[in-house]
Design an enzyme around this catalytic site. Sequence first.
Site, PDB file in Angstrom:
ATOM      1  N   LYS A   1       0.831  -1.218   0.000  1.00  0.00           N
ATOM      2  CA  LYS A   1       0.000   0.000   0.000  1.00  0.00           C
ATOM      3  C   LYS A   1       0.860   1.262   0.000  1.00  0.00           C
ATOM      4  O   LYS A   1       0.553   2.222  -0.703  1.00  0.00           O
ATOM      5  CB  LYS A   1      -0.927   0.046   1.229  1.00  0.00           C
ATOM      6  CG  LYS A   1      -2.012  -1.002   1.247  1.00  0.00           C
ATOM      7  CD  LYS A   1      -3.067  -0.697   2.294  1.00  0.00           C
ATOM      8  CE  LYS A   1      -2.554  -0.713   3.718  1.00  0.00           C
ATOM      9  NZ  LYS A   1      -2.082  -2.024   4.211  1.00  0.00           N
TER      10      LYS A   1
ATOM     11  N   ARG B   1     -10.416   0.436   8.699  1.00  0.00           N
ATOM     12  CA  ARG B   1     -10.031  -0.937   9.025  1.00  0.00           C
ATOM     13  C   ARG B   1     -11.153  -1.684   9.753  1.00  0.00           C
ATOM     14  O   ARG B   1     -10.990  -2.847  10.091  1.00  0.00           O
ATOM     15  CB  ARG B   1      -8.796  -0.930   9.926  1.00  0.00           C
ATOM     16  CG  ARG B   1      -7.479  -1.046   9.134  1.00  0.00           C
ATOM     17  CD  ARG B   1      -6.394  -0.643  10.085  1.00  0.00           C
ATOM     18  NE  ARG B   1      -5.160  -1.326   9.994  1.00  0.00           N
ATOM     19  CZ  ARG B   1      -4.034  -0.724   9.587  1.00  0.00           C
ATOM     20  NH1 ARG B   1      -4.044   0.491   9.118  1.00  0.00           N
ATOM     21  NH2 ARG B   1      -2.894  -1.386   9.620  1.00  0.00           N
TER      22      ARG B   1
ATOM     23  N   ARG C   1      11.463 -12.128   4.884  1.00  0.00           N
ATOM     24  CA  ARG C   1      11.987 -10.902   5.477  1.00  0.00           C
ATOM     25  C   ARG C   1      12.770 -11.216   6.738  1.00  0.00           C
ATOM     26  O   ARG C   1      13.794 -10.623   7.019  1.00  0.00           O
ATOM     27  CB  ARG C   1      10.815  -9.988   5.855  1.00  0.00           C
ATOM     28  CG  ARG C   1      10.665  -8.831   4.915  1.00  0.00           C
ATOM     29  CD  ARG C   1       9.747  -7.845   5.565  1.00  0.00           C
ATOM     30  NE  ARG C   1       8.674  -7.502   4.661  1.00  0.00           N
ATOM     31  CZ  ARG C   1       7.657  -6.734   5.014  1.00  0.00           C
ATOM     32  NH1 ARG C   1       7.563  -6.262   6.223  1.00  0.00           N
ATOM     33  NH2 ARG C   1       6.730  -6.432   4.147  1.00  0.00           N
TER      34      ARG C   1
ATOM     35  N   ARG D   1      15.340  -9.956  11.661  1.00  0.00           N
ATOM     36  CA  ARG D   1      14.445  -9.244  12.583  1.00  0.00           C
ATOM     37  C   ARG D   1      14.397  -9.876  13.962  1.00  0.00           C
ATOM     38  O   ARG D   1      14.524 -11.084  14.101  1.00  0.00           O
ATOM     39  CB  ARG D   1      13.023  -9.279  12.011  1.00  0.00           C
ATOM     40  CG  ARG D   1      12.861  -8.300  10.905  1.00  0.00           C
ATOM     41  CD  ARG D   1      11.494  -8.416  10.309  1.00  0.00           C
ATOM     42  NE  ARG D   1      11.328  -7.356   9.346  1.00  0.00           N
ATOM     43  CZ  ARG D   1      10.469  -6.367   9.480  1.00  0.00           C
ATOM     44  NH1 ARG D   1       9.669  -6.304  10.507  1.00  0.00           N
ATOM     45  NH2 ARG D   1      10.393  -5.430   8.575  1.00  0.00           N
TER      46      ARG D   1
ATOM     47  N   ARG E   1      -0.397  -8.220  13.364  1.00  0.00           N
ATOM     48  CA  ARG E   1      -1.019  -7.276  12.431  1.00  0.00           C
ATOM     49  C   ARG E   1      -1.713  -8.012  11.284  1.00  0.00           C
ATOM     50  O   ARG E   1      -2.799  -7.635  10.872  1.00  0.00           O
ATOM     51  CB  ARG E   1       0.028  -6.300  11.898  1.00  0.00           C
ATOM     52  CG  ARG E   1       0.472  -5.311  12.955  1.00  0.00           C
ATOM     53  CD  ARG E   1       1.670  -4.513  12.517  1.00  0.00           C
ATOM     54  NE  ARG E   1       1.374  -3.665  11.384  1.00  0.00           N
ATOM     55  CZ  ARG E   1       2.272  -3.281  10.467  1.00  0.00           C
ATOM     56  NH1 ARG E   1       3.509  -3.674  10.562  1.00  0.00           N
ATOM     57  NH2 ARG E   1       1.917  -2.507   9.482  1.00  0.00           N
TER      58      ARG E   1
HETATM   59  P1  AMP Z   1      -0.120   0.755   9.390  1.00  0.00           P
HETATM   60  O1  AMP Z   1       1.180   1.419   9.132  1.00  0.00           O
HETATM   61  O2  AMP Z   1      -1.223   1.314   8.536  1.00  0.00           O
HETATM   62  O3  AMP Z   1      -0.056  -0.732   9.251  1.00  0.00           O
HETATM   63  O4  AMP Z   1      -0.526   1.072  10.895  1.00  0.00           O
HETATM   64  C1  AMP Z   1       0.331   0.812  11.987  1.00  0.00           C
HETATM   65  C2  AMP Z   1      -0.489   0.596  13.251  1.00  0.00           C
HETATM   66  O5  AMP Z   1      -1.265   1.778  13.537  1.00  0.00           O
HETATM   67  C3  AMP Z   1      -1.511  -0.520  13.186  1.00  0.00           C
HETATM   68  O6  AMP Z   1      -0.932  -1.772  13.466  1.00  0.00           O
HETATM   69  C4  AMP Z   1      -2.517  -0.076  14.246  1.00  0.00           C
HETATM   70  O7  AMP Z   1      -2.030  -0.299  15.555  1.00  0.00           O
HETATM   71  C5  AMP Z   1      -2.553   1.435  14.041  1.00  0.00           C
HETATM   72  N1  AMP Z   1      -3.573   1.827  13.021  1.00  0.00           N
HETATM   73  C6  AMP Z   1      -3.327   2.426  11.819  1.00  0.00           C
HETATM   74  N2  AMP Z   1      -4.471   2.671  11.163  1.00  0.00           N
HETATM   75  C7  AMP Z   1      -5.470   2.203  11.953  1.00  0.00           C
HETATM   76  C8  AMP Z   1      -6.884   2.142  11.817  1.00  0.00           C
HETATM   77  N3  AMP Z   1      -7.509   2.606  10.713  1.00  0.00           N
HETATM   78  N4  AMP Z   1      -7.590   1.607  12.841  1.00  0.00           N
HETATM   79  C9  AMP Z   1      -6.983   1.142  13.952  1.00  0.00           C
HETATM   80  N5  AMP Z   1      -5.663   1.136  14.140  1.00  0.00           N
HETATM   81  C10 AMP Z   1      -4.892   1.669  13.152  1.00  0.00           C
END
Ligand code: AMP
Length: 188
Positions: free
Chosen positions: A14, A89, A128, A134, A145
């Site tokens: 993304k 999400r 990875r 890591r 995640r």
């Molecule tokens: P990302 O970089 O988009 O994967 O986001 C990193 C972290 O931020 C995620 O693992 C969540 O803890 C939090 N996060 C980001 N966007 C959201 C969302 N729309 N709803 C809930 N948590 C989020």
Amino acid sequence: MINLVLFGPPGAGKGTQSEKLIKKYGFVHISTGDLFRWHTKNDTALGKRVKEIMNSGALVPDEITIAMLKEELDKNPQAKGFLFDGFPRTVPQAEALDKFMKDNGSAIHFVVALDVTEEELRVRIAKRKQTENRADDEEEKLNKRVNEYFTKTIHVLPYYEKQKRLNTVHGIGEIEEIFGNICKVIDK
Ligand code: AMP
């Protein structure tokens, strides 16, 4: 004004595709992950609230996430169009986004879901781990995640599908080819 949601599991590409889309179409990029990271890095009150949750790889509660998103929308009244990356999400987040767009006389025009299967993601994560050496907690967080995506976030897809706004793009292959397929959805 075109508003786009780019949807997909962590590791689907993304971020890479967002950069290319912003360059081509001039979207204002809203990444809730980047916003949360900014808050934790700068140790704001919001950052303090979400730090532990983010470290565990879990989703931040809707109420906090939606309020932060609304604030970001309000900061950009002149935007020609938004690209939402990592938001929504959950279904309540998708509903809130529709409401905010409607209140501004606009809408989400396209939802592009990068399709990468859970098996493919697990292979990527394992690779990875080998190449980047890591730490175990990093791997655990990444797995959490991915689990959050396949147990919670995936339920957002039928929400958009019912409204005939969902476009699926195969997320495995060359970056340029995937980008071309996303552009086809926008330009059609
Ligand atoms: P990302 O970089 O988009 O994967 O986001 C990193 C972290 O931020 C995620 O693992 C969540 O803890 C939090 N996060 C980001 N966007 C959201 C969302 N729309 N709803 C809930 N948590 C989020």
